[in-house]
Design a protein around this motif. Structure first.
Motif, PDB file in Angstrom:
ATOM      1  N   PHE A  18       0.857  -1.183   0.000  1.00 29.75           N
ATOM      2  CA  PHE A  18       0.000   0.000   0.000  1.00 29.75           C
ATOM      3  C   PHE A  18       0.894   1.235   0.000  1.00 29.75           C
ATOM      4  CE2 PHE A  18      -2.644  -3.092   2.404  1.00 29.75           C
ATOM      5  CZ  PHE A  18      -3.801  -3.052   1.642  1.00 29.75           C
ATOM      6  N   VAL A  20       1.637   4.855   1.069  1.00 30.33           N
ATOM      7  CA  VAL A  20       1.185   5.777   2.114  1.00 30.33           C
ATOM      8  C   VAL A  20       2.067   7.025   2.094  1.00 30.33           C
ATOM      9  CG1 VAL A  20       0.126   4.124   3.716  1.00 30.33           C
ATOM     10  CG2 VAL A  20       2.582   4.520   3.846  1.00 30.33           C
ATOM     11  N   VAL A  31       3.644   0.302   2.553  1.00 34.15           N
ATOM     12  CA  VAL A  31       3.392  -0.714   3.571  1.00 34.15           C
ATOM     13  C   VAL A  31       3.468  -2.055   2.849  1.00 34.15           C
ATOM     14  CG1 VAL A  31       1.751  -1.653   5.241  1.00 34.15           C
ATOM     15  CG2 VAL A  31       1.815   0.806   4.818  1.00 34.15           C
ATOM     16  N   ALA A  33       2.462  -5.119   3.018  1.00 36.58           N
ATOM     17  CA  ALA A  33       1.512  -5.891   3.825  1.00 36.58           C
ATOM     18  C   ALA A  33       1.566  -7.384   3.531  1.00 36.58           C
ATOM     19  CB  ALA A  33       0.107  -5.359   3.610  1.00 36.58           C
ATOM     20  N   GLU A  52      -0.431 -12.788  14.132  1.00 32.49           N
ATOM     21  CA  GLU A  52      -0.775 -11.624  14.951  1.00 32.49           C
ATOM     22  C   GLU A  52      -1.523 -10.569  14.147  1.00 32.49           C
ATOM     23  OE1 GLU A  52       2.893 -10.392  17.653  1.00 32.49           O
ATOM     24  OE2 GLU A  52       3.497 -11.713  16.031  1.00 32.49           O
ATOM     25  N   SER A  53      -2.233  -9.718  14.868  1.00 39.24           N
ATOM     26  CA  SER A  53      -2.943  -8.608  14.249  1.00 39.24           C
ATOM     27  C   SER A  53      -1.939  -7.743  13.461  1.00 39.24           C
ATOM     28  CB  SER A  53      -3.587  -7.801  15.368  1.00 39.24           C
ATOM     29  OG  SER A  53      -4.307  -6.771  14.828  1.00 39.24           O
ATOM     30  N   GLY A  54      -2.287  -7.384  12.239  1.00 46.23           N
ATOM     31  CA  GLY A  54      -1.432  -6.537  11.419  1.00 46.23           C
ATOM     32  C   GLY A  54      -0.438  -7.299  10.558  1.00 46.23           C
ATOM     33  N   CYS A  55      -0.456  -8.643  10.598  1.00 50.44           N
ATOM     34  CA  CYS A  55       0.548  -9.405   9.844  1.00 50.44           C
ATOM     35  C   CYS A  55       0.145  -9.595   8.377  1.00 50.44           C
ATOM     36  CB  CYS A  55       0.823 -10.756  10.504  1.00 50.44           C
ATOM     37  SG  CYS A  55      -0.517 -11.930  10.335  1.00 50.44           S
ATOM     38  N   GLY A  56      -1.042  -9.124   7.998  1.00 53.62           N
ATOM     39  CA  GLY A  56      -1.397  -9.156   6.578  1.00 53.62           C
ATOM     40  C   GLY A  56      -2.442 -10.183   6.183  1.00 53.62           C
ATOM     41  N   LYS A  57      -3.126 -10.771   7.165  1.00 53.62           N
ATOM     42  CA  LYS A  57      -4.107 -11.821   6.863  1.00 53.62           C
ATOM     43  C   LYS A  57      -5.266 -11.282   6.022  1.00 53.62           C
ATOM     44  CE  LYS A  57      -4.934 -12.537  11.248  1.00 53.62           C
ATOM     45  NZ  LYS A  57      -4.081 -11.468  11.822  1.00 53.62           N
ATOM     46  N   SER A  58      -5.848 -10.162   6.475  1.00 56.90           N
ATOM     47  CA  SER A  58      -6.991  -9.605   5.733  1.00 56.90           C
ATOM     48  C   SER A  58      -6.552  -9.152   4.343  1.00 56.90           C
ATOM     49  CB  SER A  58      -7.582  -8.401   6.465  1.00 56.90           C
ATOM     50  OG  SER A  58      -8.103  -8.799   7.691  1.00 56.90           O
ATOM     51  N   THR A  59      -5.392  -8.523   4.280  1.00 51.97           N
ATOM     52  CA  THR A  59      -4.907  -8.051   2.988  1.00 51.97           C
ATOM     53  C   THR A  59      -4.711  -9.227   2.037  1.00 51.97           C
ATOM     54  OG1 THR A  59      -3.778  -6.247   4.122  1.00 51.97           O
ATOM     55  CG2 THR A  59      -3.097  -6.693   1.853  1.00 51.97           C
ATOM     56  N   PRO A 288       5.750  -2.932   8.939  1.00 53.46           N
ATOM     57  CA  PRO A 288       5.783  -3.442   7.556  1.00 53.46           C
ATOM     58  C   PRO A 288       6.210  -2.371   6.551  1.00 53.46           C
ATOM     59  CG  PRO A 288       3.508  -3.175   8.303  1.00 53.46           C
ATOM     60  CD  PRO A 288       4.385  -2.849   9.472  1.00 53.46           C
TER      61      PRO A 288
HETATM   62  N1  LIG Z   1      -5.724   0.236   2.894  1.00 55.38           N
HETATM   63  C1  LIG Z   1      -4.557   0.223   3.540  1.00 55.38           C
HETATM   64  N2  LIG Z   1      -3.664   1.223   3.382  1.00 55.38           N
HETATM   65  C2  LIG Z   1      -2.479   1.222   4.029  1.00 55.38           C
HETATM   66  N3  LIG Z   1      -2.071   0.241   4.849  1.00 55.38           N
HETATM   67  C3  LIG Z   1      -2.909  -0.780   5.051  1.00 55.38           C
HETATM   68  C4  LIG Z   1      -4.196  -0.857   4.413  1.00 55.38           C
HETATM   69  N4  LIG Z   1      -4.806  -2.004   4.806  1.00 55.38           N
HETATM   70  C5  LIG Z   1      -3.952  -2.616   5.642  1.00 55.38           C
HETATM   71  N5  LIG Z   1      -2.818  -1.888   5.796  1.00 55.38           N
HETATM   72  C6  LIG Z   1      -1.635  -2.253   6.608  1.00 55.38           C
HETATM   73  O1  LIG Z   1      -1.193  -3.511   6.145  1.00 55.38           O
HETATM   74  C7  LIG Z   1      -0.740  -4.317   7.237  1.00 55.38           C
HETATM   75  C8  LIG Z   1      -1.527  -5.605   7.261  1.00 55.38           C
HETATM   76  O2  LIG Z   1      -2.867  -5.323   7.616  1.00 55.38           O
HETATM   77  P1  LIG Z   1      -4.005  -6.422   7.669  1.00 55.38           P
HETATM   78  O3  LIG Z   1      -3.985  -7.190   6.399  1.00 55.38           O
HETATM   79  O4  LIG Z   1      -5.270  -5.724   8.011  1.00 55.38           O
HETATM   80  O5  LIG Z   1      -3.536  -7.351   8.873  1.00 55.38           O
HETATM   81  P2  LIG Z   1      -4.344  -8.441   9.723  1.00 55.38           P
HETATM   82  O6  LIG Z   1      -5.606  -8.738   8.999  1.00 55.38           O
HETATM   83  O7  LIG Z   1      -3.414  -9.614   9.831  1.00 55.38           O
HETATM   84  O8  LIG Z   1      -4.585  -7.821  11.063  1.00 55.38           O
HETATM   85  C9  LIG Z   1      -0.921  -3.464   8.491  1.00 55.38           C
HETATM   86  O9  LIG Z   1       0.310  -2.839   8.764  1.00 55.38           O
HETATM   87  C10 LIG Z   1      -1.955  -2.454   8.067  1.00 55.38           C
HETATM   88  O10 LIG Z   1      -1.807  -1.256   8.795  1.00 55.38           O
END
Ligand SMILES: Nc1ncnc2c1ncn2[C@@H]1O[C@H](COP(=O)(O)OP(=O)(O)O)[C@@H](O)[C@H]1O
Ligand SMILES: [Mg+2]
Length: 332
Positions: A18, A20, A31, A33, A52-59, A288
């Protein structure tokens, strides 16, 4: 074990960065991700994804269904390449949106507060021009509400009139409306009351059986997915560090990070649980935006050597179906 199973999804070197910053006063940064993730998802399985939270699972989950357009890599869906950065392939996604759906973590935030439940579930049918007749459409919506344990009368109500668990049922009905094959379940129970978490998990399992669904089931806690997943993948700071059949991963973890995660999971036997040594990691998870060079885990790994600071280890198969990315394992 998975040799004769059919692949539904194949992802290779998938990356999502991403951008930023980049304002008047700040430099543009990225980022990182998701970094070069490679794995397959088999038809009909539940693949758990933890970290862990923030490790990129949702992304990662969103990039696989191209809700986030990947930065690079390749995605094959049921034998068709839907994205390949090297070949310049990026197919239109509308036909695939019917096949690949997502259930979000926070049901209240993912449901439009101005729409009734009937409109929310019906919207997906309209986008894909399914059930165009008024009566059939109505019947289909009622059938979906019934499938997720809601009543026909609920169709005329708004999301705020429901509990968190019921809202998530609406989110599930919306995902099911188009008869998908694959669903990314992105921490679907994390925001719910503990007392109803297992109801929702059981319902997702029943629906999977009934409809032959394939799940990517994301959780930050390994204990949530260990019983429902056929295989589990572990992520750390954007990388997939270990992937294996669920029982094998929980009982014989080979990556130091997975060993740490598992040491924190309570055991059913309190005596054994107390006797077990909990591995504590030093330091915080790095950013990240500026991840460590080499293996991303090396700054916190108790076994790190020089090699770990220099190159990112590739995911390799150390036992049949058991993959890990760790330089230490190569040295043994
Ligand atoms: N739209 C976005 N723009 C910038 N950074 C993002 C965005 N979405 C997620 N991130 C960053 O990408 C990293 C992974 O996020 P995320 O996939 O949400 O992690 P998880 O689901 O494991 O908690 C985090 O550092 C988050 O802040
Ligand atoms: Mg997430």
């Amino acid at each position: 074990m998975n040799g004769n199973r059919q692949k539904l999804i194949e992802i290779a070197n998938l990356r999502k960065y991403f951008a930023v910053g980049g304002g008047i006063f700040s430099k543009k940064q990225y980022v990182q991700a998701v970094e070069s993730v490679t794995f397959d998802i088999y038809k009909g399985e539940t693949l758990g994804l933890v970290g862990e939270s923030g490790c990129g699972k949702s992304t990662l989950g969103r990039a696989i269904i191209r809700l986030h357009e990947p930065t690079s890599g390749k995605i094959v869906y049921d034998g068709t390449t839907i994205y390949d950065s090297e070949a310049g392939t990026a197919v239109p996604m509308l036909p695939y949106r019917r096949k690949m759906q997502i259930i979000f973590q926070d049901p209240s935030a993912s449901l439009d507060p101005r729409m009734t439940v009937g409109e929310i579930v019906g919207e997906a049918l309209d986008i894909h021009k399914l059930y165009p007749g008024r009566v059939e459409r109505r019947e289909r919506i009622n059938q979906l509400l019934d499938e997720v344990g809601l009543n026909t009368e609920h169709a005329n109500r708004f999301p705020h009139e429901f509990s968190g668990g019921q809202q998530q049922r609406v989110g599930i009905a919306r995902a099911l409306a188009v008869n998908p094959e694959f669903i990314v379940c992105d921490e679907p129970i994390s925001a719910l009351d503990v007392s109803i978490q297992s109801q929702v998990v059981n319902m997702l399992e029943d629906l999977q059986q009934e409809m032959g669904l394939t799940y990517l089931f994301i959780a930050h806690d390994i204990s949530v997915v260990r019983h429902i997943s056929s295989r589990i993948g572990v992520m750390y700071l954007g990388s997939l560090v270990e992937l294996s059949e669920s029982y094998e991963l929980c009982n014989h973890p080979i990556h130091p990070y997975t060993q740490t995660l598992l040491s924190a999971v309570p055991l059913p036997d309190p005596v054994k649980s107390r006797a077990r040594q909990r591995i504590l990691l030093e330091g915080d998870i790095p950013s990240p935006i500026n991840p460590p060079p080499g293996c991303r885990f090396h700054t916190r790994c108790p076994y790190a050597t020089d090699a770990c600071t220099q190159s990112m280890p590739a995911l390799k198969e150390y036992a049949p179906g058991h993959y890990a990315a760790c330089h230490k394992l190569d040295g043994q």
